[in-house]
Design an enzyme around this catalytic site. Structure first.
Site, PDB file in Angstrom:
ATOM      1  N   GLU A  88       0.807  -1.215   0.000  1.00 26.27           N
ATOM      2  CA  GLU A  88       0.000   0.000   0.000  1.00 26.27           C
ATOM      3  C   GLU A  88       0.839   1.263   0.000  1.00 26.27           C
ATOM      4  O   GLU A  88       2.035   1.229   0.284  1.00 26.27           O
ATOM      5  CB  GLU A  88      -0.932   0.005   1.206  1.00 26.27           C
ATOM      6  CG  GLU A  88      -0.214   0.088   2.531  1.00 26.27           C
ATOM      7  CD  GLU A  88      -1.203   0.061   3.683  1.00 26.27           C
ATOM      8  OE1 GLU A  88      -1.638  -1.038   4.047  1.00 26.27           O
ATOM      9  OE2 GLU A  88      -1.542   1.130   4.206  1.00 26.27           O
ATOM     10  N   CYS A 333       0.049   3.262   8.697  1.00 23.94           N
ATOM     11  CA  CYS A 333       0.941   2.218   8.225  1.00 23.94           C
ATOM     12  C   CYS A 333       0.349   0.802   8.237  1.00 23.94           C
ATOM     13  O   CYS A 333       0.078   0.249   9.286  1.00 23.94           O
ATOM     14  CB  CYS A 333       2.146   2.276   9.165  1.00 23.94           C
ATOM     15  SG  CYS A 333       3.517   1.302   8.689  1.00 23.94           S
TER      16      CYS A 333
HETATM   17  N1  SAH Z   1       9.741   0.760   9.738  1.00 22.73           N
HETATM   18  C1  SAH Z   1       9.921   2.168   9.677  1.00 22.73           C
HETATM   19  C2  SAH Z   1       8.974   2.891   8.731  1.00 22.73           C
HETATM   20  C3  SAH Z   1       7.541   2.477   8.669  1.00 22.73           C
HETATM   21  S1  SAH Z   1       6.322   3.088   9.747  1.00 22.73           S
HETATM   22  C4  SAH Z   1       9.857   2.764  11.045  1.00 22.73           C
HETATM   23  O1  SAH Z   1       9.639   2.050  12.005  1.00 22.73           O
HETATM   24  O2  SAH Z   1      10.091   3.953  11.181  1.00 22.73           O
HETATM   25  C5  SAH Z   1       6.221   4.810   9.638  1.00 22.73           C
HETATM   26  C6  SAH Z   1       5.869   5.424  11.001  1.00 22.73           C
HETATM   27  O3  SAH Z   1       4.524   5.127  11.389  1.00 22.73           O
HETATM   28  C7  SAH Z   1       6.763   4.907  12.113  1.00 22.73           C
HETATM   29  O4  SAH Z   1       7.142   5.961  12.946  1.00 22.73           O
HETATM   30  C8  SAH Z   1       5.849   3.953  12.830  1.00 22.73           C
HETATM   31  O5  SAH Z   1       6.306   3.713  14.125  1.00 22.73           O
HETATM   32  C9  SAH Z   1       4.523   4.693  12.731  1.00 22.73           C
HETATM   33  N2  SAH Z   1       3.351   3.871  13.006  1.00 22.73           N
HETATM   34  C10 SAH Z   1       3.144   2.569  12.784  1.00 22.73           C
HETATM   35  N3  SAH Z   1       1.938   2.182  13.203  1.00 22.73           N
HETATM   36  C11 SAH Z   1       1.345   3.279  13.694  1.00 22.73           C
HETATM   37  C12 SAH Z   1       0.086   3.527  14.290  1.00 22.73           C
HETATM   38  N4  SAH Z   1      -0.825   2.552  14.468  1.00 22.73           N
HETATM   39  N5  SAH Z   1      -0.194   4.787  14.686  1.00 22.73           N
HETATM   40  C13 SAH Z   1       0.710   5.783  14.514  1.00 22.73           C
HETATM   41  N6  SAH Z   1       1.911   5.609  13.968  1.00 22.73           N
HETATM   42  C14 SAH Z   1       2.232   4.366  13.577  1.00 22.73           C
END
Ligand code: SAH
Length: 352
Positions: A88, A333
Site C-alpha cells: 500500500e 501504516c
Molecule cells: N519501519 C519504519 C517505517 C515504517 S512506519 C519505522 O519504524 O520507522 C512509519 C511510522 O509510522 C513509524 O514511525 C511507525 O512507528 C509509525 N506507526 C506505525 N503504526 C502506527 C500507528 N498505528 N499509529 C501511529 N503511527 C504508527
C-alpha cells in the site's frame, strides 16, 4: 530481468547485449519511467520481441484499488506486484507539492506492538524497481498538465527500509536520477525503527536525505515494551548513531513519537525525552496513535497530545503534531493492506 531495477547505464548494456542500437535504450528507459507497459513504449517491434523472449518484464506495480479521502483528497493506493502480492501507499497533497509514502517490504519483521504492517511478519523484501514503481504509478495516475505529480517521498509505508538496505539504496539512486524522475534527495525522508549498524552505513553515504527515527518512548524499559528492536540496540547506542548522522551529513534529524494514552504521554516522559536528544539538531514529530484492533493500545486524546507538545516546547524543542491525513480511509501504516487481507480471509472462509 525486471527492467525498473535498472539504471539508464544498465538499460544501455542490456540493449547492446540484445544487438540493438544504443539509442533505443533512452526510449525504453523514458517509457518505463513514464509508467508505460512494454507494449506501449515507442521502441521497435524487434526490441519488444527480444525483451519478451528473454523474459524481461517491467517489474513495477499496478494500481489494484484506490481510495480518495472526502476530507482532504488524500489518496490511498493498494498496489499489486507482478507475483500477486499486495502493498500500500498514500499520496498526500500539500501547498508545496504532493508527498508519496512508499512501502519497502511486503509485511515487516520488526514486530512493533502498535503497527499493522508487522502482523503476519515479513513476506519478502521489495526490489528497487518495485519501490520506484510505486512512485511511477502514482505519478501516472495523478499527473496533470498543471501539476508536477509526486514531488516528495517518505519511506514510511509498510516495512523497515534499513532491513532492505541494498534495494532501498538503489531505489534512492534511481528515483533521484536526472534522466529519470529526478526527485531530489533533499525531498526524501527515510524512517527507521533504529537498526543502528545501518544508520552508520547510511550516514557514510552522505545522501542528503532526511533521517527519521521512530522513537516512541524515552527509556529503554518502556521502548522494549513496544519495540522489540530495542532489545538489540539500546537507546544510548541508537541516539549516538543519530548524533553521528547529523555530524556526518549536516542534516537535521527527526524523531517520531506516537502518543499512546497514559503510556508515553506523561510529564516524566517529556522530561526524559528532552534529556535524550539534548544538544542534537533535531525536530520532534508527534503522531496521535492510530488504534489497530489487534494491539489493544489506545492513542492519546487531543488535549493530552497538545499538553505533551507544550511540555516539549517549554523545554526548547522544535515540535509539530503530524496532521492526520485520510483518516477516513485507513490512514496508518499497514492498515489498508491489513483490512484488505482480512476481507480476503473472510471471503475464503465463507467459500470453504
Ligand atoms: N519501519 C519504519 C517505517 C515504517 S512506519 C519505522 O519504524 O520507522 C512509519 C511510522 O509510522 C513509524 O514511525 C511507525 O512507528 C509509525 N506507526 C506505525 N503504526 C502506527 C500507528 N498505528 N499509529 C501511529 N503511527 C504508527
Amino acid at each position: 530481468m525486471r527492467l525498473l531495477n535498472l539504471s539508464l547505464d544498465e538499460i544501455e548494456q542490456l540493449v547492446i547485449s540484445l544487438d540493438e542500437p544504443k539509442y533505443r535504450a533512452k526510449q525504453l528507459y523514458s517509457g518505463l519511467q513514464a509508467g508505460k507497459e512494454i507494449e506501449e513504449i515507442n521502441i521497435s517491434k524487434e526490441l519488444k520481441q527480444k525483451l519478451a523472449l528473454n523474459g524481461h518484464t517491467v517489474g513495477g506495480v499496478t494500481i489494484h484499488q484506490k481510495l480518495i479521502s472526502k476530507i482532504d483528497g488524500t489518496i490511498k493506493y493498494l498496489y499489486q506486484l507482478e507475483d500477486g502480492n499486495i502493498i500500500e501507499g498514500v499520496l498526500m497533497h500539500y501547498k508545496h507539492g504532493s508527498t508519496l509514502c512508499v512501502s519497502t517490504q511486503v509485511g515487516c519483521r520488526m514486530h512493533c506492538a502498535f503497527c499493522a504492517s508487522t502482523i503476519g511478519g515479513l513476506v519478502r523484501h521489495l526490489e528497487s524497481g518495485e519501490i520506484l514503481g510505486q512512485v511511477i504509478a502514482a505519478n501516472r495516475d495523478n499527473y496533470k498538465e498543471n501539476s508536477r505529480g509526486v514531488t516528495n517521498i517518505v519511506l514510511m509505508g509498510s516495512g523497515e527500509p534499513l532491513d532492505n538496505y541494498d534495494n532501498v539504496l538503489k531505489f534512492l539512486k534511481l528515483v533521484s536520477c536526472e534522466n529519470g524522475l529526478n526527485i531530489s534527495m533533499r525531498n526524501i525522508s527515510l524512517s527507521t525503527c533504529g537498526l543502528v549498524d545501518k544508520i552508520y552505513q547510511l550516514a557514510k553515504e552522505k545522501l542528503g536525505i532526511t533521517l527519521s527515527l521512530s522513537l516512541h518512548a524515552p527509556t529503554d524499559e518502556k521502548r522494549k515494551e513496544i519495540m522489540p528492536v530495542s532489545k538489540a540496540y539500546n537507546l544510548k547506542e541508537t541516539i549516538d548513531a543519530m548524533h553521528y548522522y547529523v555530524k556526518n551529513t549536516g542534516r537535521r534529524v527527526v524523531f517520531e513519537y506516537a502518543l499512546i494514552d497514559q503510556f508515553n504521554d506523561t510529564k516524566e516522559c517529556a522530561v526524559k525525552l528532552k534529556q535524550l536528544v539534548k544538544g542534537m539538531q533535531c525536530h520532534i514529530n508527534l503522531i496521535p496513535l492510530n488504534s489497530v484492533d489487534e494491539s489493544g493500545l489506545k492513542g492519546s486524546k487531543t488535549d493530552r497530545v497538545n499538553a505533551f507538545k507544550k511540555m516539549l516546547e517549554d523545554q526548547g524543542l522544535s515540535v509539530t503534531i503530524r496532521r492526520e491525513m485520510g483518516a477516513d480511509i485507513s490512514g496508518a501504516c499497514g492498515q489498508l493492506r491489513r483490512s484488505y487481507l482480512k476481507k480476503e480471509d473472510a471471503d475464503w472462509n465463507t467459500s470453504v
